[in-house]
Scaffold this active site. Structure first.
Site, PDB file in Angstrom:
ATOM      1  CG  ASP A 141     -34.561   8.108   9.054  1.00 20.87           C
ATOM      2  OD1 ASP A 141     -33.927   7.360   9.827  1.00 20.87           O
ATOM      3  OD2 ASP A 141     -34.784   7.832   7.868  1.00 20.87           O
ATOM      4  CG  ASP A 177     -26.359   4.987   2.170  1.00 18.92           C
ATOM      5  OD1 ASP A 177     -26.789   3.999   2.797  1.00 18.92           O
ATOM      6  OD2 ASP A 177     -25.908   6.009   2.716  1.00 18.92           O
TER       7      ASP A 177
END
Length: 347
Positions: free
Chosen positions: A8, A131
């Site tokens: 990330d 998500d």
């Protein structure tokens, strides 16, 4: 199931967040490219990358985009990328620069037409990320909550022609609290059997990998567990590869096994293993084969004493063939030749 180690990127740095909170960002690696190269050396089949700036801002971060393109160019492992991809131009941009799979997220709620166009143009290069926290879908870098249940969104996504869903349980992401197995079971039951499901969030150790592998889903994304050391990436990959081998054998399939002299590299023999002989080979560290003509197992050397003591076992990319390096006691061939491959057809 495959393991997708995660990288990330926030402001050009490798970080991990806890439950998606940007204020918890912790730098976990010095260099994205070297991290990706390390994952490749561990045997990763895919690398998962996220533009955290892009997810929050709704558009790609130029500096981060250059990092993703460099990793895709310099590392011989396909890269999937999510975060801030909300236009067809962005999809085109990343795929033209070597990204193997683009993950669409928030845009699925605002522009379903884009999802359809992207799938029509790029097929399996498109995945959609779901998500959710407490079942409710969150978008825009996990900052905006919707009333939609994650399974409802999965069904809508499937109708758009998408065959790859990445589901993240935000409440567990970055917490090393264990994967939400119940949610993945529910998701698998909700969509068709052809849908690829990737688990993300909460994976702590090899026990989570084993539990998710039992669900027979497509993949699992691992981030903090790798960086913290609670999960050994190489061990996890070996376990999932072993599951693939056993799956190939479970319905009566056979593994081709090439036996090679571990000192000289000479190819000695080709044999075939069913599930039982494969297990015996691992347990005894000597080769066991399955005779198709006699419909029985046989241990190499059981009558001649010419056993093969295994030094290493490698498997091919499809997990349906083995390369075994062994110490050959005596000759390998029943003719008395060292190798079964002593007849020349062409030179």
């Amino acid at each position: 199931m495959i393991i997708l180690p995660a990288i990330d990127i926030l402001d050009g740095k490798c970080v991990r967040l806890s439950q998606g909170e940007y204020g918890t960002a912790e730098r976990v690696a010095a260099d994205p490219l070297e991290t990706a190269r390390h994952f490749a050396k561990c045997g990763a089949e895919y690398i998962h990358m996220v533009d955290l700036n892009g997810a929050k801002d709704g558009r790609p971060n130029p500096a981060n985009a250059a990092i993703f393109a460099e990793v895709a160019r310099c590392v011989d492992v396909p890269v999937e990328l999510g975060g801030g991809i909300r236009t067809m131009e962005t999809v085109d941009y990343y795929i033209s620069r070597g990204i193997s799979r683009v993950i669409l997220g928030s845009v699925v709620l605002t522009d379903k037409g884009l999802v359809v166009r992207a799938v029509e143009k790029y097929s399996d290069k498109i995945a959609v990320g779901i998500d959710a926290k407490d079942r409710k879908v969150k978008t825009n870098g996990w900052l905006v909550e919707n009333e939609l249940d994650f399974t409802e969104l999965a069904l809508e996504i499937e109708k758009l022609g998408v065959d790859n869903i990445i589901y993240t349980d935000i409440g567990r992401d970055g917490m090393l609290s264990g994967a939400n197995i119940e949610h993945y079971e529910e998701l698998k039951s909700a969509v068709s059997s052809g849908m690829k499901i990737t688990a993300s969030g909460g994976v702590a150790d090899i026990a989570d990998i084993k539990a998710l592998a039992n669900l027979d889903i497509y993949g699992v994304i691992c981030g903090k567990s790798i960086y913290s050391g609670s999960l050994d990436l190489s061990e996890a990959i070996r376990y999932t590869d072993l599951c693939k081998i056993r799956k190939n054998l479970s319905n009566g399939g056979l593994l081709a096994a090439i036996i090679q002299d571990y000192e000289t590299g000479e190819v000695l023999q080709l044999g075939y293993m069913n599930e039982e002989s494969f297990v015996k080979t691992l347990e005894t560290k000597r080769t066991w084969f399955y005779s198709r003509s006699r419909n029985k197992l046989w241990n190499k050397g059981e009558t001649s004493g010419h056993f093969q003591n295994i030094k290493s076992i490698h498997y091919d990319c499809d997990a349906d063939a083995l390369l075994i390096k062994a110490e050959q006691l005596g000759t390998a061939c029943h003719t008395g030749n060292k190798s079964c491959f002593f007849r020349e057809l062409m030179s």
